[in-house]
Design an enzyme around this catalytic site. Structure first.
Site, PDB file in Angstrom:
ATOM      1  N   TRP A 143      -8.332 -42.614  11.238  1.00 39.50           N
ATOM      2  CA  TRP A 143      -6.955 -42.366  10.784  1.00 39.50           C
ATOM      3  C   TRP A 143      -6.365 -41.147  11.472  1.00 39.50           C
ATOM      4  O   TRP A 143      -5.154 -40.947  11.473  1.00 39.50           O
ATOM      5  CB  TRP A 143      -6.910 -42.212   9.261  1.00 39.50           C
ATOM      6  CG  TRP A 143      -7.269 -40.860   8.743  1.00 39.50           C
ATOM      7  CD1 TRP A 143      -8.516 -40.322   8.709  1.00 39.50           C
ATOM      8  CD2 TRP A 143      -6.396 -39.863   8.203  1.00 39.50           C
ATOM      9  NE1 TRP A 143      -8.486 -39.051   8.170  1.00 39.50           N
ATOM     10  CE2 TRP A 143      -7.196 -38.736   7.842  1.00 39.50           C
ATOM     11  CE3 TRP A 143      -5.020 -39.800   7.972  1.00 39.50           C
ATOM     12  CZ2 TRP A 143      -6.659 -37.579   7.285  1.00 39.50           C
ATOM     13  CZ3 TRP A 143      -4.502 -38.635   7.415  1.00 39.50           C
ATOM     14  CH2 TRP A 143      -5.304 -37.550   7.080  1.00 39.50           C
ATOM     15  N   SER A 170      10.605 -41.631   5.513  1.00 37.55           N
ATOM     16  CA  SER A 170      10.597 -41.960   4.094  1.00 37.55           C
ATOM     17  C   SER A 170      10.195 -40.749   3.249  1.00 37.55           C
ATOM     18  O   SER A 170      10.862 -40.400   2.273  1.00 37.55           O
ATOM     19  CB  SER A 170       9.630 -43.121   3.857  1.00 37.55           C
ATOM     20  OG  SER A 170       9.278 -43.200   2.507  1.00 37.55           O
TER      21      SER A 170
END
Lengths: 528, 379
Positions: A143, A170
């Protein structure tokens, strides 16, 4: 400051839009909160299935089910989905539902922006998930997306990069909304130092998000230009440095840990006083500790990279700075303990999850102190010890408080009590299987098992099997949670307005009906 | 009662672990075979005991409260909610504890960082997915791959049970051989992506970064075989690049060095002679299996969309010049150049093998001497 809220004389109560469009066009904080929470729950199961694939392959030595490349995609996507798809949206959902009700505001300050933050998130996660179906597969470089490995990903790289950009948009929009709401929309008399701690932790988290997300966005953009536009930010052959990416990533990545866990601190600081029937111990030191943790989190990043060959001075600085975080975190743990001390304790499901959080998170804190010691980290780094450590902090920090919060406020949201027996069963199953899964991983790491490997030497077999069994029980137990939530939404014993004994002492939300009307605090309450 | 569960779980796991420990299952860091590894181990144990102490006090207070201050036992809530004195105390005490940890940690860090006055230097290069060891003073230079038996057993659907393979995934075809009681300086780098070289018995790991050199040192005190593996995710076969260090006495080490020099001379001679096509293909199959099969697969079919097939490949079945060039210099974003990592014999053999296997019946071959002259001219 609150003039807008108090002059709503001509206010007409209107309900939600009819039908499915309600959820697309809504600007209501409660609806958007629900959307976030439902989305988080779906992603929690998607990320959970990925974890099941990982633990299935690791059940015994040898490759049985998946190819190594797909295994790497699973570890990568599991982390990205859980962090960005499940845990962060879950806390955003709680913020949306609770912050206006806690500070006596009618809604979030920027309702349309609120709608946009949510829908951008959905498309960001879909963009990322679409790589699972691409030729060549999903990102498989972890990740952290370290170059040069991530640059071998081919077509999935631009998708991952654009997804990160949208996730950032966002989160930043949501953060702006939370900051503006908290600073401008508090009811008269609700001074900053009277706010529930959940609002404080989210306020600080929102600033942290705005500070670090742009750095992450920049770092992944540099990956994109390295891959497709001929730059060499991270390529030594062109004068760059792969380790530069790691510095940029962890400047975001370490605060990210606290972005997840600070709102969790807020939830726990709300739940423990209610079930101790006492005010929170050391409210102001909790606020200062939260702010110190947020500040320290931005100056310790390279403790994730002790082994990259930093100069001695760098190693020592990052070691000392990291150790300092133990101080404000310790203050919090001791304050929670002092809150329980001489209280009148009961252990309903929210309290069980909150107390388990304090114990297990402290345990994760202990291994955190161990990892902060640079010379010892030369052994621990990139081993299963680290995997165990960050699951004790992030699973315990990212899910236990969310469970506590959902059980705590679900009766308020739905007007129905959840099934307490099943809730407690869910807790005990989760607690037992969580420890079964992750405690043994400490031993695996110390014995020399690296992380992110799809197959392992025979001496690691027993603990891996135990860990996998724990993971399967942990995964299955969450279906019980889904059942409890659905059951509560559909019906059940009617909840009182206060829900918990004397809860009205612990927050404005308990002065509202259960469930609260679509619009609440259209007239601001007066806080004494 | 309710909160004792994690503790009980932990205890059960510990007991279970202890009995397992007798069956060679390690639960803790190894004490290791170097001064550094012992320093790290001692630091690790010191901090564990400090944490246990803190845990006993904090959790003890919490569990006391959970038991005695329950509503069901008639506890009435006190209403105190702050005490500056207490809060100052529990801010200062952690500071003092942390300083007591920082002192030994700083000392160990300074020792670990001191790579000066080494007796010999070894350059370690990480490749996807193998290690290269170059003894800078002796001129010895070789690759170290996962051993063939582990490699066969780790394939999906393999009939070889991992349990039956000695040192499954922790064995190599050629180990790193070092002398004991000599300070060895390691210079780490990588050819493609970042790897990390970790042998727990030595007490540390170090990242290997393409284009940069990182350093570490060791002085092994006991002859023996010490195993580890790559610790930084480096792609598909990250789990399959083990490290084996064989520490020998000084005399045995000198003998080993002499043997290596003899073998190197024999290799040069082998590269000079003319090989039959059958010999080339037979040798090439072994080279293929340990160097090419992890991507292009043992059956030469590749992985659609990721790794091209060798069977019927336009490069392999086309002109030999182009085939040689791709193998020597690499191709695409994934295929590494093999000119540095295989010798002339292996390169000639594997190219000849590929042109005559998997249904590629080209019938030609390339001699090691051709490859050698080509390598010499390109340098």
């Amino acid at each position: 400051m609150t003039a807008a809220a108090t002059t709503h004389d001509e206010y007409h109560d209107h309900g939600p839009a009819k039908g499915f469009m309600r959820w697309i066009v809504t600007t209501n904080h409660k609806d958007i909160g629900t959307l976030y929470l439902v989305f988080a729950l779906v992603m929690f199961f998607v990320g959970g299935i990925m974890a099941m694939v990982i633990r299935m392959e690791l059940f015994e030595p040898g490759m049985q089910f998946v190819d190594p490349q797909f295994f790497n995609s699973m570890t990568t996507m599991h982390a990205l989905v859980m962090v960005f798809g499940a845990v962060m949206p879950a806390f955003a959902g709680l913020a949306n539902w609770m912050i206006p009700m806690m500070i006596g505001a009618p809604d979030m300050a920027l309702p349309r922006l609120n709608n946009m933050s949510f829908w951008v998130l959905v498309f960001a996660v879909l963009l990322l998930a679409s790589t699972l179906f691409m030729e060549g597969g999903a990102p498989a470089a972890g990740w952290t997306l370290y170059p040069p490995l991530v640059l071998q990903g081919g077509n999935n790289l631009p998708f991952a990069v654009f997804s990160v950009h949208l996730l950032g948009v966002s989160s930043i929009l949501a953060s702006i909304n939370i900051i503006v709401t908290i600073l401008n929309m508090r009811a008269p008399g609700m001074t900053m130092m009277k706010m529930p701690l959940f609002c404080w932790t989210w306020l600080i988290t929102a600033f942290l998000l705005i500070a670090v997300l742009p750095v992450f966005a920049a770092a992944v953009t540099m990956l994109l230009t390295d891959a497709h536009f001929g730059t060499s930010f991270f390529d030594a052959a062109g004068g760059g440095d792969p380790v530069l990416y790691q510095h940029l990533f962890w400047f975001f990545g370490h605060p990210e840990v606290y972005i997840i866990v600070l709102p969790a601190f807020g939830v726990v600081s709300t739940v423990i006083p209610t079930f101790s029937r006492k005010p929170l111990f050391g409210y102001s030191s909790m606020v200062y500790a939260t702010a110190s943790i947020a500040f320290l989190s931005m100056i310790v990043w390279a403790h994730h990279q002790f082994t990259v060959g930093m100069p001695l001075a760098g190693e020592l600085y990052f070691m000392y700075a990291t150790m300092l975080i133990a101080v404000p975190t310790g203050v919090k743990v001791l304050n929670w303990t002092a809150t329980m001390w001489k209280g009148s304790l009961t252990f309903e499901t929210p309290m069980l999850f909150a107390v388990a959080f304090v114990v297990l998170f402290t345990f994760g804190g202990f291994t955190g102190v161990m990892l902060s010691l640079a010379p010892a980290d030369f052994q621990y780094h990139d081993s299963y010890f680290v995997v165990a450590h960050f699951h004790y902090t992030l699973v315990v920090g990212g899910t236990f408080p969310v469970f506590a919060a959902v059980y705590y406020w679900l009766p308020k949201w739905t007007g129905h009590m959840y099934n307490e027996k099943l809730g407690q069963l869910h807790f005990w199953l989760t607690l037992f299987s969580f420890n079964l899964t992750f405690l043994v991983q400490h031993f695996l790491g110390l014995a020399g098992m690296p992380r992110r490997i799809p197959d392992y030497a025979i001496q690691f077999a027993d603990f891996n099997m135990i860990s996998s069994i724990g993971a399967f029980i942990l995964g299955a137990s969450q279906l019980l949670f889904l059942y409890i939530v659905v059951q509560t939404i559909r019906g059940g014993e009617k909840a009182t307005d206060e829900v918990w004994e004397d809860a009205a002492k612990h927050g404005l939300e308990w002065t509202l009906p259960s469930p609260p009307p679509y619009h609440t605090f259209a007239t601001a309450p007066e806080i004494k | 009662m309710k909160k004792t569960k994690p503790l009980l779980t932990a205890l059960a796991m510990l007991v279970l672990g202890m009995s397992a420990a007798q069956a060679e299952y390690a639960l803790n860091l190894p004490t290791g075979v170097t001064q550094i590894s012992r320093e790290v181990y001692d630091l690790h144990m010191t901090v564990i005991w400090i944490c246990v102490g803190i845990g006993v006090v904090v959790f003890g207070a919490m569990f006391y409260s959970i038991y005695h201050h329950r509503k069901s036992r008639g506890a009435v809530a006190a209403q105190f909610h702050e005490s500056t004195k207490v809060e100052i105390v529990w801010t200062v005490i952690p500071f003092i504890i942390l300083i007591s940890m920082a002192i030994p940690a700083t000392k160990a860090m300074i020792d670990m960082d001191d790579t000066s006055n080494a007796d010999l230097s070894i350059k370690v290069t990480g490749y996807q997915w193998k290690w290269r060891y170059e003894y800078l003073d002796e001129g010895i230079d070789f690759m170290s791959n996962l051993d063939p038996l582990s490699n066969a057993a780790r394939q999906k659907g393999s009939t070889i049970k991992p349990e039956r393979v000695l040192h499954y995934l922790r064995n190599v075809d050629r180990p790193l051989v070092v002398p004991v009681n000599k300070k060895i300086r390691f210079l780490f780098t990588a050819a493609d992506v970042i790897h990390s070289w970790w042998v727990p018995e030595l007490g540390w790991k170090k990242d290997t970064i393409p284009g940069f050199i990182t350093e570490a040192w060791t002085k092994i005190e006991k002859p023996g075989v010490y195993r580890g593996q790559c610790a930084e995710l480096c792609g598909k076969d990250h789990g399959f690049m083990p490290i084996v260090v064989v520490a020998k006495t000084e005399e045995e080490y000198a003998q080993w060095v002499a043997e290596q020099k003899g073998e190197a001379a024999a290799k040069v001679e082998a590269a000079g002679k003319t090989w039959t096509q059958d010999d080339l293909i037979a040798t090439g199959e072994k080279v293929y299996n340990s160097n090419c099969a992890s991507c292009h697969q043992a059956n030469g079919e590749g992985v659609p969309g990721t790794f091209p097939a060798i069977a019927g490949s336009p490069v392999v079945t086309g002109p030999i010049e182009r085939h040689i060039e791709v193998v020597l210099k690499g191709g695409g974003s994934m295929m590494p150049p093999f000119a540095d990592t295989l010798d002339a014999v292996d390169l000639a053999a594997v190219i000849s093998f590929q042109r005559n296997a998997f249904g590629n019946n080209i019938g030609d071959a390339v001699q090691p001497s051709d490859i050698r002259s080509r390598l010499a001219s390109s340098r």
